[in-house]
Design an enzyme around this catalytic site. Structure first.
Site, short mmCIF file in Angstrom:
data_model
loop_
_atom_site.label_atom_id
_atom_site.label_comp_id
_atom_site.label_asym_id
_atom_site.label_seq_id
_atom_site.Cartn_x
_atom_site.Cartn_y
_atom_site.Cartn_z
N LYS A 1 6.05 4.61 -9.48
CA LYS A 1 4.66 4.54 -8.97
C LYS A 1 3.70 4.32 -10.15
O LYS A 1 2.76 3.54 -10.07
CB LYS A 1 4.32 5.84 -8.24
CG LYS A 1 5.11 5.99 -6.95
CD LYS A 1 4.88 7.33 -6.28
CE LYS A 1 5.75 7.46 -5.04
NZ LYS A 1 5.75 8.73 -4.39
N VAL B 1 2.58 3.59 -3.34
CA VAL B 1 1.98 4.69 -4.10
C VAL B 1 1.08 5.50 -3.17
O VAL B 1 0.20 4.95 -2.52
CB VAL B 1 1.12 4.17 -5.29
CG1 VAL B 1 0.57 5.34 -6.10
CG2 VAL B 1 1.92 3.24 -6.17
N ASP C 1 11.15 8.18 -9.50
CA ASP C 1 10.33 7.66 -8.40
C ASP C 1 8.85 7.69 -8.79
O ASP C 1 8.11 6.73 -8.52
CB ASP C 1 10.59 8.49 -7.14
CG ASP C 1 9.92 7.87 -5.92
OD1 ASP C 1 10.31 6.74 -5.56
OD2 ASP C 1 8.99 8.49 -5.38
N GLU D 1 13.76 10.44 -1.68
CA GLU D 1 14.44 9.16 -1.63
C GLU D 1 15.86 9.42 -1.10
O GLU D 1 16.30 10.59 -1.09
CB GLU D 1 14.51 8.57 -3.05
CG GLU D 1 13.16 8.24 -3.65
CD GLU D 1 12.37 7.25 -2.81
OE1 GLU D 1 12.82 6.12 -2.62
OE2 GLU D 1 11.28 7.64 -2.32
N GLU E 1 0.82 -1.22 0.00
CA GLU E 1 0.00 0.00 0.00
C GLU E 1 0.85 1.27 0.00
O GLU E 1 0.50 2.27 -0.62
CB GLU E 1 -0.94 -0.03 1.22
CG GLU E 1 -2.01 1.01 1.20
CD GLU E 1 -2.89 0.97 -0.03
OE1 GLU E 1 -3.74 0.09 -0.14
OE2 GLU E 1 -2.74 1.84 -0.91
N GLY F 1 12.55 14.30 5.18
CA GLY F 1 12.33 12.85 4.96
C GLY F 1 11.43 12.56 3.77
O GLY F 1 10.98 11.44 3.60
#
Ligand SMILES: NC(=O)C1=CN([C@@H]2O[C@H](COP(=O)(O)OP(=O)(O)OC[C@H]3O[C@@H](n4cnc5c(N)ncnc54)[C@H](OP(=O)(O)O)[C@@H]3O)[C@@H](O)[C@H]2O)C=CC1
Ligand SMILES: N[C@@H](CC=O)C(=O)O
Length: 522
Positions: A263, A190, A259, A248, A187, A245
């Protein structure tokens, strides 16, 4: 234990080592221990440093049964209180041993919160053995698959900027990993906290084809775009996204679009497309000569990024001079799958996002379903919520019944009479006093004026009226509320539905694999 499931953490990994309970059958890493692990990782240290935490520890050198004689000369694992620490490459072998030990007796789940393409081997192996895996890491799911038919027209315009890893050569591992879909949950890959995958799976299992997906799926790029709109330099904003945070480990994974492409690939494969990353058109925010083959992360942050501050600022200003904003958008439709910058109207679903919010819109046969995240809330919206087809998808008839169903889903043992209900018509027009025909013909017109006045009063305050359901602690009520026009409920039009949920979002974890002993895993 509240949900009837007992979770026992028996080990944690980082890129260099595995820390595991001495006896995985009877021991666990308790909360205090795990907090210490988090502290060490937040400091950027290796798990190996845990052996120095409280001064001298019993350093029983435990030799793994799998170690070869040549390695046996060196201490390969140490005991820290009731734990052993294994370093690579032995830790990977040890993981498989633990899987073999626990999978049949108590059940075992591996949680991959790394951003590594190196984990797919061990993951596919343990899935094959019967373990479950839970992924925040997108890379194992975006490895190459053998396509039924390669997309001849595949566009690869900017993907040369992409950070490509060994994930592209692990076809067999990928096939093995996804061959057991019931053993995989992903989960978080994405939309982070948004239940994107679950909702899409649910729609697909209802047999409702999803014709198009449009999304703003990068917290980093959303945050970067809205901060640059506010006049901050691109380079500075990327650095704060990293320290918050959002990015990546290598922020170029976000800025290259890679990234988001991952997704997009996960979503496209969910819709049944047999495509690989190289079928996705990807737009990068930085030039190829600033890629990982040419610069270190530090050099990129310090010297690379500031050199493109002006270009990005100009792009944002150009959009702004048209009254628009820039958003990094993912589009999946028919054979098209692309991710890149788009100039959008400020008040469009993607344009009005701020900060690291994500939104995903899925076009289904009856309209649009979408999910949106704002701080600690997320909204599940359904355009055209009154159509029969959308009701088949799980929407039910009247607000009080809906509220009751939701409240019971949340575990409240209540009945309809516990719900405070506001009616739009007076009691003397109820079914005990009037037929439906009489109600429509004579009852309703008699309250037209009252309703009109209520709406006008709200409008004179710049607001709108919406019929709202609120479930919170012991409160459960449905009724009219005056709301701001641009609130999630206020901006709904026509028969749209929305559900806003307050939840605690768990963002980044720094621990890679936690071995969870779940009694009933499947
Ligand atoms: N940040 C967010 O908001 C979200 C992140 N994610 C995903 O979560 C993942 C982690 O992100 P984030 O926490 O920000 O990343 P971090 O870099 O903070 O943490 C990654 C961790 O993985 C460990 N690691 C790296 N390689 C390996 C390996 N081969 N074996 C075992 N452990 C390894 C690292 O160990 P070491 O310290 O030794 O390098 C580090 O502890 C990413 O895949 C990301 O896409 C998903 C949703 C939201
Ligand atoms: N770097 C990602 C984190 C989650 O996948 C993002 O910015 O969205």
């Amino acid at each position: 234990m509240q949900q009837g499931v007992r979770l026992r953490v028996v080990g944690v990994c980082d890129s260099k080592s595995l820390l595991v309970a001495l006896d995985v059958f009877t021991m666990e890493l308790d909360d205090t221990f795990l907090m210490e692990v988090c502290r060490v990782k937040l400091n950027g240290s290796s798990l190996l440093t845990l052996s120095n935490v409280d001064g001298p520890f019993p350093m029983n050198y435990l030799l793994s049964p799998l170690m070869s004689d040549s390695l046996a000369e060196l201490p390969r694992s140490i005991s820290y209180r009731e734990c052993q620490i294994f370093s690579n490459p032995e830790s990977m072998r040890k993981l498989a041993d633990i899987a073999a030990l626990l999978v049949r007796s108590t059940g075992l789940a591996f949680v991959d919160c790394s951003a590594s393409s190196e984990t797919i081997g061990v993951l596919s192996r343990v899935v094959d053995m019967g373990c479950c895996v839970v992924l925040a890491n997108k890379k194992p799911l975006t490895s190459s698959m053998a396509p039924e038919s390669f997309c001849q027209n595949s566009v690869f315009s900017m993907s040369s900027f992409a950070i490509q890893g060994p994930e592209d050569t692990r076809t067999e591992d990928y096939d093995k990993l996804v061959s057991q879909p019931r053993r995989i949950r992903h989960e978080c890959t994405v939309g982070a906290g948004l239940p994107v995958i679950a909702s899409l799976n649910r729609m697909l299992s209802c047999g409702d084809p999803i014709h198009r997906i449009i999304g703003s799926l990068s917290g980093t790029l959303g945050y970067v775009m809205s901060e640059v709109e506010d006049g901050k330099p691109f380079s500075q904003v990327v650095k704060s996204a990293k320290s918050l945070g959002y990015t990546e480990p290598d922020p170029r994974d976000d800025l290259s679009g890679m990234d988001v492409a991952r997704k997009a690939l996960i979503l496209a494969r969910l819709l049944g497309r047999r495509i690989n990353l190289d079928s996705i058109k990807i737009e990068s925010l930085y030039p190829v000569e600033m890629g990982p083959n040419f610069m270190s992360v530090e050099d990129f942050l310090l010297n690379g990024l500031p050199s493109i501050d002006k270009d990005i600022q100009q792009m944002v200003e150009k959009a702004s001079s048209n009254g628009n904003v820039l958003r990094y958008v993912c589009v999946i439709e028919d054979s098209r799958c692309e991710v890149g910058i788009q100039e959008l109207q400020k008040d469009s679903p993607l344009g009005r996002l701020r900060g690291s919010d994500n939104v995903i819109l899925g076009m289904i046969s009856v309209g649009w379903m979408w999910q949106e995240r704002n701080e600690n809330n997320y909204s599940l919206c359904c355009h055209s919520g009154l159509s029969r087809d959308t009701m088949i998808m799980g929407l039910v008839v009247d607000p009080a019944n809906k509220a009751l169903i939701l409240a019971r889903l949340l575990g409240r043992r209540i009945n309809l009479d516990s719900i405070k209900i506001e009616s739009l018509y007076p009691v003397e027009m109820g079914p005990n006093f009037m037929s439906v025909e009489d109600f429509l013909l004579n009852g309703l017109p008699s309250i037209d004026k009252d309703i009109q006045q209520m709406v006008e009063k709200a409008s004179s305050n710049g607001n709108v009226l919406r019929y709202v359901c609120v479930i919170e602690d012991s409160r459960c009520e449905v009724g009219i509320q005056e709301l701001q026009k641009d609130s999630p409920l206020g901006r709904l039009r026509g028969s749209d539905n929305v559900v806003t949920v307050s939840a605690l979002f768990c963002w980044c974890t720094r621990i890679f694999v936690v071995l969870l002993n779940i009694k009933s895993c499947l």
